[in-house]
Motif scaffolding. Structure first.
Motif, mmCIF file in Angstrom:
data_model
loop_
_atom_site.group_PDB
_atom_site.id
_atom_site.type_symbol
_atom_site.label_atom_id
_atom_site.label_comp_id
_atom_site.label_asym_id
_atom_site.label_seq_id
_atom_site.Cartn_x
_atom_site.Cartn_y
_atom_site.Cartn_z
ATOM 1 N N UNK A 110 -43.962 16.553 -21.969
ATOM 2 C CA UNK A 110 -43.393 16.505 -23.427
ATOM 3 C C UNK A 110 -42.757 15.284 -23.444
ATOM 4 N N UNK A 111 -42.963 14.324 -24.306
ATOM 5 C CA UNK A 111 -42.503 13.269 -24.617
ATOM 6 C C UNK A 111 -41.831 13.042 -26.150
ATOM 7 N N UNK A 112 -40.581 12.811 -25.975
ATOM 8 C CA UNK A 112 -39.742 12.846 -27.353
ATOM 9 C C UNK A 112 -39.406 11.403 -27.772
ATOM 10 N N UNK A 113 -39.247 10.263 -26.767
ATOM 11 C CA UNK A 113 -38.648 9.004 -26.889
ATOM 12 C C UNK A 113 -39.356 8.071 -26.098
ATOM 13 N N UNK A 114 -39.433 7.011 -26.334
ATOM 14 C CA UNK A 114 -39.756 5.633 -25.497
ATOM 15 C C UNK A 114 -38.737 5.737 -24.380
ATOM 16 N N UNK A 115 -37.501 5.855 -24.676
ATOM 17 C CA UNK A 115 -36.242 5.659 -23.944
ATOM 18 C C UNK A 115 -36.067 6.658 -22.730
ATOM 19 N N UNK A 116 -36.657 7.755 -22.679
ATOM 20 C CA UNK A 116 -36.373 8.814 -21.855
ATOM 21 C C UNK A 116 -37.861 9.417 -21.211
ATOM 22 N N UNK A 117 -37.355 10.158 -20.055
ATOM 23 C CA UNK A 117 -38.510 10.527 -19.219
ATOM 24 C C UNK A 117 -38.964 11.917 -19.962
ATOM 25 N N UNK A 118 -40.239 12.397 -19.533
ATOM 26 C CA UNK A 118 -40.550 13.535 -20.463
ATOM 27 C C UNK A 118 -39.900 14.840 -19.908
ATOM 28 N N UNK A 119 -40.108 15.734 -20.725
ATOM 29 C CA UNK A 119 -39.719 17.236 -20.297
ATOM 30 C C UNK A 119 -40.977 17.723 -19.549
ATOM 31 N N UNK A 120 -40.766 18.136 -18.427
ATOM 32 C CA UNK A 120 -41.992 18.735 -17.583
ATOM 33 C C UNK A 120 -42.025 20.323 -17.738
ATOM 34 N N UNK A 121 -43.200 20.873 -18.326
ATOM 35 C CA UNK A 121 -42.982 22.081 -18.828
ATOM 36 C C UNK A 121 -44.332 22.932 -18.182
ATOM 37 N N UNK A 122 -43.828 24.090 -17.572
ATOM 38 C CA UNK A 122 -44.843 24.848 -17.012
ATOM 39 C C UNK A 122 -44.252 26.340 -16.898
ATOM 40 N N UNK A 123 -44.795 27.492 -16.602
ATOM 41 C CA UNK A 123 -44.437 28.670 -16.693
ATOM 42 C C UNK A 123 -44.018 28.746 -15.230
ATOM 43 N N UNK A 124 -42.508 29.308 -15.070
ATOM 44 C CA UNK A 124 -41.948 29.752 -13.840
ATOM 45 C C UNK A 124 -41.189 30.829 -13.807
ATOM 46 N N UNK A 125 -40.662 31.356 -12.928
ATOM 47 C CA UNK A 125 -39.635 32.437 -12.935
ATOM 48 C C UNK A 125 -38.032 31.735 -13.193
ATOM 49 N N UNK A 126 -37.178 32.363 -13.809
ATOM 50 C CA UNK A 126 -35.976 31.705 -13.954
ATOM 51 C C UNK A 126 -35.211 31.337 -12.847
#
Length: 205
Positions: A117-133
């Motif tokens: 999940x990218x929100x900016x050209x300046x930052x690495x993406x947030x990597x999202x997937x389901x996992x236990x806490x």
């Protein structure tokens, strides 16, 4: 950390969300999160937030993504995570709601795909997937456990390693899956979480 420039469409979305009024009762709910972040920042500690719900498929993922993007936009360095009491998958309707908000998302195929999940050209993406806490990639100490659903909050009375436990409790858009209201309800939940994260991080000094 300097302020991060968001993608233009996402920045426009934040301007819209910024006009939404956060009700006074929700401000009271959000104050413990503001206090935790402020205290960690003032102490020079890394700010670690783990958003937790039952399936780590909708609300906790939305919380993780919005918190990371908005904190970066406000120049506040955070590490944002998410997890569940069980592993399922990052649900398509939640991913689509983030896309409509202006995030750019690359998703793999599979039963529990990773989504960048990218929100900016300046930052690495947030990597999202389901996992236990308490998955290995999530923090094991010095984090706030941000409970985004009442079920997880009630069934996990103790989160090992957490510095704070903060109950936000968002209504689940899952009940509208496979109905004509699905898109609207997922947008509403994403917008609520986004607007509340704006409120949180704009109150950090």
């Amino acid at each position: 950390m300097s302020q991060t420039n968001l993608y233009p469409d996402l920045k426009k979305k934040l301007e819209v969300l910024n006009k939404l009024e956060v009700p006074s009762y929700r401000k009271e709910v959000l104050n413990p999160l503001i206090n935790f972040i402020q205290k960690e920042k003032d102490s020079g500690n890394q700010i670690q937030l783990n958003f937790i719900c039952t399936h780590n498929s909708r609300r906790s993922q939305l919380g993780q993504v919005w918190a990371k993007a908005i904190s970066a936009h406000n120049g506040i360095d955070t590490d944002c995570f998410s997890g569940g009491t069980e592993e399922t998958a990052f649900f398509k309707n939640a991913i689509d709601a983030l896309r409509r908000a202006g995030f750019r998302i690359n998703s793999e195929a599979g039963e529990n795909p990773h989504s960048e999940v990218f929100y900016s050209e300046e930052q690495k993406p947030v990597v999202c997937y389901s996992k236990v806490y308490d998955a290995p990639e999530n923090p094991s100490e010095n984090f706030a456990a941000v409970m985004t659903c009442s079920h997880a909050d009630e069934n996990c009375p103790f989160i090992p390693g957490s510095k704070a436990r903060i109950a936000l409790d968002y209504n689940d858009p899952k009940e509208f899956d496979d109905t004509p209201l699905a898109e609207k309800k997922y947008n509403e939940r994403s917008d609520q979480i986004g607007s509340e994260m704006i409120y949180v991080f704009e109150n950090i000094k």
